[in-house]
Structures are given as C-alpha cells and as structure tokens.
Scaffold this motif. Structure first.
Motif, PDB file in Angstrom:
ATOM      1  N   GLY A  33       5.632  11.362  -4.855  1.00 60.10           N
ATOM      2  CA  GLY A  33       4.808  10.919  -3.742  1.00 60.10           C
ATOM      3  C   GLY A  33       4.759   9.422  -3.593  1.00 60.10           C
ATOM      4  O   GLY A  33       5.524   8.677  -4.215  1.00 60.10           O
ATOM      5  N   PHE A  34       3.825   9.006  -2.734  1.00 54.10           N
ATOM      6  CA  PHE A  34       3.628   7.593  -2.427  1.00 54.10           C
ATOM      7  C   PHE A  34       2.282   7.131  -2.960  1.00 54.10           C
ATOM      8  O   PHE A  34       1.291   7.843  -2.872  1.00 54.10           O
ATOM      9  CB  PHE A  34       3.659   7.367  -0.907  1.00 54.10           C
ATOM     10  CG  PHE A  34       4.986   7.634  -0.271  1.00 54.10           C
ATOM     11  CD1 PHE A  34       6.100   6.874  -0.588  1.00 54.10           C
ATOM     12  CD2 PHE A  34       5.123   8.650   0.657  1.00 54.10           C
ATOM     13  CE1 PHE A  34       7.324   7.116   0.003  1.00 54.10           C
ATOM     14  CE2 PHE A  34       6.344   8.898   1.266  1.00 54.10           C
ATOM     15  CZ  PHE A  34       7.448   8.131   0.939  1.00 54.10           C
TER      16      PHE A  34
ATOM     17  N   GLN B  76       2.657  -0.746   6.961  1.00 57.76           N
ATOM     18  CA  GLN B  76       3.735   0.245   7.041  1.00 57.76           C
ATOM     19  C   GLN B  76       4.598   0.272   5.776  1.00 57.76           C
ATOM     20  O   GLN B  76       5.821   0.280   5.835  1.00 57.76           O
ATOM     21  CB  GLN B  76       4.606  -0.008   8.276  1.00 57.76           C
ATOM     22  CG  GLN B  76       3.831   0.116   9.574  1.00 57.76           C
ATOM     23  CD  GLN B  76       4.693  -0.159  10.780  1.00 57.76           C
ATOM     24  OE1 GLN B  76       5.527  -1.068  10.784  1.00 57.76           O
ATOM     25  NE2 GLN B  76       4.506   0.636  11.816  1.00 57.76           N
ATOM     26  N   ARG B  77       3.927   0.312   4.630  1.00 52.32           N
ATOM     27  CA  ARG B  77       4.660   0.344   3.366  1.00 52.32           C
ATOM     28  C   ARG B  77       3.939   1.200   2.345  1.00 52.32           C
ATOM     29  O   ARG B  77       2.730   1.436   2.433  1.00 52.32           O
ATOM     30  CB  ARG B  77       4.855  -1.068   2.828  1.00 52.32           C
ATOM     31  CG  ARG B  77       3.597  -1.722   2.365  1.00 52.32           C
ATOM     32  CD  ARG B  77       3.856  -3.092   1.742  1.00 52.32           C
ATOM     33  NE  ARG B  77       2.606  -3.631   1.256  1.00 52.32           N
ATOM     34  CZ  ARG B  77       2.081  -4.783   1.645  1.00 52.32           C
ATOM     35  NH1 ARG B  77       2.707  -5.529   2.536  1.00 52.32           N
ATOM     36  NH2 ARG B  77       0.932  -5.190   1.148  1.00 52.32           N
ATOM     37  N   ALA B  78       4.703   1.648   1.368  1.00 53.19           N
ATOM     38  CA  ALA B  78       4.180   2.401   0.227  1.00 53.19           C
ATOM     39  C   ALA B  78       5.218   2.329  -0.883  1.00 53.19           C
ATOM     40  O   ALA B  78       6.381   1.988  -0.646  1.00 53.19           O
ATOM     41  CB  ALA B  78       3.913   3.855   0.609  1.00 53.19           C
TER      42      ALA B  78
ATOM     43  N   LYS C 222      -6.519   7.950   2.171  1.00 56.12           N
ATOM     44  CA  LYS C 222      -5.299   7.409   2.774  1.00 56.12           C
ATOM     45  C   LYS C 222      -4.722   6.213   1.993  1.00 56.12           C
ATOM     46  O   LYS C 222      -4.265   5.235   2.564  1.00 56.12           O
ATOM     47  CB  LYS C 222      -5.553   7.036   4.233  1.00 56.12           C
ATOM     48  CG  LYS C 222      -5.904   8.245   5.087  1.00 56.12           C
ATOM     49  CD  LYS C 222      -5.815   7.920   6.550  1.00 56.12           C
ATOM     50  CE  LYS C 222      -6.123   9.034   7.488  1.00 56.12           C
ATOM     51  NZ  LYS C 222      -6.015  10.389   7.079  1.00 56.12           N
ATOM     52  N   ARG C 223      -4.724   6.367   0.659  1.00 54.09           N
ATOM     53  CA  ARG C 223      -4.115   5.355  -0.202  1.00 54.09           C
ATOM     54  C   ARG C 223      -2.827   5.859  -0.829  1.00 54.09           C
ATOM     55  O   ARG C 223      -2.104   5.104  -1.470  1.00 54.09           O
ATOM     56  CB  ARG C 223      -5.094   4.933  -1.302  1.00 54.09           C
ATOM     57  CG  ARG C 223      -6.271   4.131  -0.760  1.00 54.09           C
ATOM     58  CD  ARG C 223      -7.173   3.640  -1.845  1.00 54.09           C
ATOM     59  NE  ARG C 223      -7.873   4.772  -2.435  1.00 54.09           N
ATOM     60  CZ  ARG C 223      -8.173   4.891  -3.723  1.00 54.09           C
ATOM     61  NH1 ARG C 223      -7.839   3.967  -4.579  1.00 54.09           N
ATOM     62  NH2 ARG C 223      -8.820   5.947  -4.162  1.00 54.09           N
TER      63      ARG C 223
ATOM     64  N   ALA D  51      -5.777  13.758  -5.249  1.00 50.49           N
ATOM     65  CA  ALA D  51      -6.502  14.300  -4.092  1.00 50.49           C
ATOM     66  C   ALA D  51      -7.368  13.218  -3.443  1.00 50.49           C
ATOM     67  O   ALA D  51      -7.417  13.103  -2.209  1.00 50.49           O
ATOM     68  CB  ALA D  51      -7.353  15.495  -4.507  1.00 50.49           C
ATOM     69  N   LYS D  52      -8.029  12.414  -4.261  1.00 47.57           N
ATOM     70  CA  LYS D  52      -8.882  11.332  -3.732  1.00 47.57           C
ATOM     71  C   LYS D  52      -8.035  10.282  -3.012  1.00 47.57           C
ATOM     72  O   LYS D  52      -8.418   9.789  -1.950  1.00 47.57           O
ATOM     73  CB  LYS D  52      -9.678  10.701  -4.866  1.00 47.57           C
ATOM     74  CG  LYS D  52     -10.668   9.665  -4.390  1.00 47.57           C
ATOM     75  CD  LYS D  52     -11.521   9.140  -5.518  1.00 47.57           C
ATOM     76  CE  LYS D  52     -12.513   8.140  -4.965  1.00 47.57           C
ATOM     77  NZ  LYS D  52     -13.262   7.459  -5.982  1.00 47.57           N
ATOM     78  N   ASN D  53      -6.893   9.929  -3.589  1.00 51.73           N
ATOM     79  CA  ASN D  53      -6.001   8.963  -2.929  1.00 51.73           C
ATOM     80  C   ASN D  53      -5.567   9.468  -1.557  1.00 51.73           C
ATOM     81  O   ASN D  53      -5.501   8.693  -0.601  1.00 51.73           O
ATOM     82  CB  ASN D  53      -4.766   8.682  -3.790  1.00 51.73           C
ATOM     83  CG  ASN D  53      -4.996   7.577  -4.787  1.00 51.73           C
ATOM     84  OD1 ASN D  53      -6.016   6.903  -4.782  1.00 51.73           O
ATOM     85  ND2 ASN D  53      -4.028   7.396  -5.668  1.00 51.73           N
TER      86      ASN D  53
END
Length: 177
Positions: free
Chosen positions: A81-82, A90-92, A61-62, A55-57
C-alpha cells in the motif's frame, strides 16, 4: 468504502481482525523484517495494532494498505500500500512485504503493478516514492524493473536493531508510465 483490487492471481483487500495470525506469521519472520525498519513481532497483539493503524490511516486519508491474498486461498501472504499520502501534493510512498514462502514467484511484482495503476488512475497521484535499504537487492531490482528512478541515498535514514542504515530513495512519476 475500501477498494478491493484484483490481478490475475491475487486479491488485494482490506485487512480484518481475522488476518491477525497471518500478519503475525509474516512480520514475526526475521527474513521479512530484515529490511523493514522494525524488529520482528513477538506477539499477535502487535499484528492487531498494525491492522488498526492501517485502518486509521485509511480513514484519515494518510494511507491505504491492502492485504495480499492468493485467489486460490483465503490467507493473507503479505501487505502492500501507500503511506505518507498527500492528496494536496499528489504523492505517496509505496511499501510492501510478503512471506518468504511466496518469494520469487512474481506475486510482489503483480501486486505492485496493480497498486501503482490504482495510485495514478484513482488516487490522482503524480509521484510514487519508495525508500529501500541498500542491501535489499530484491526490492531494489523490482523497483528499477518497474521504471522507478533511483534519486539518491538517504544517509542513516532508518534505525533498526540500534543501528542506522542508509536507504535508496526512488520515484516513479505519472508521466514516466
């Protein structure tokens, strides 16, 4: 607002405190954590902390992590997820796990395909990476089947049970889709 996604058989949704038992059931299973880069959970507090971390990530926006739920049930069977999300670049990296009761039924592939589409179309990603233990043949096969390119080996990249493991590094570029 957290984005909920759907596939033919699955709902991908935000994890909540009610999911602690299901996350614990999944991540306390040695078959699941064997290639996860961490020790199996030993108590539900760890699952609660992980859900809060996800939730914190998302808030910062991490990263973004969904609970994977079959439409015919309300129990989470895994997560996807990412992480290491960089909007500027523009990557994850994608990550996922699913309880062994649901292996080899196409659920992971279905969820990964939906999340990849979301990453490219909504998050404006150009590159999706994946780091996978060399011995995790199921995940290696899935990523190759979905068009990921194996870029190389990261030597001694992940420590688990006091031992260093090499991993493959994969990527999927938006232009490859």
């Amino acid at each position: 607002m957290f984005p909920n996604l759907e596939t033919e058989r699955l709902r991908l949704r935000e994890l909540t405190e009610e999911d602690v038992p299901a996350i614990f059931r999944c991540l306390s299973n040695q078959e699941v954590t064997r290639y996860y880069g961490q020790e199996p959970f030993v108590d539900e507090q760890q699952a609660d902390e992980l859900i809060k971390h996800f939730a914190k990530n998302y808030e910062e926006k991490r990263g973004i992590r969904w609970g994977i739920e079959r439409k015919d049930s309300s129990e989470v069977i895994g997560t996807i997820g990412f992480h290491l999300w960089s909007a500027a670049h523009q990557r994850a990296e994608i990550g996922y796990e699913i309880h062994p009761d649901y292996w080899r039924q196409g659920y992971t592939k279905e969820a990964v395909q939906k999340v990849i589409a979301y990453g490219f179309e909504t998050m404006n990603l150009n590159r999706i990476g994946a780091v996978v233990f060399l011995a995790n043949e199921a995940s290696n096969q899935l990523l190759r089947k979905l068009g990921f390119q194996q870029e190389g080996i990261l030597r001694d990249y992940i420590y688990q049970n006091g031992q260093a493991y090499d991993t493959f590094i994969y990527s999927l570029l938006k232009k490859d889709e």
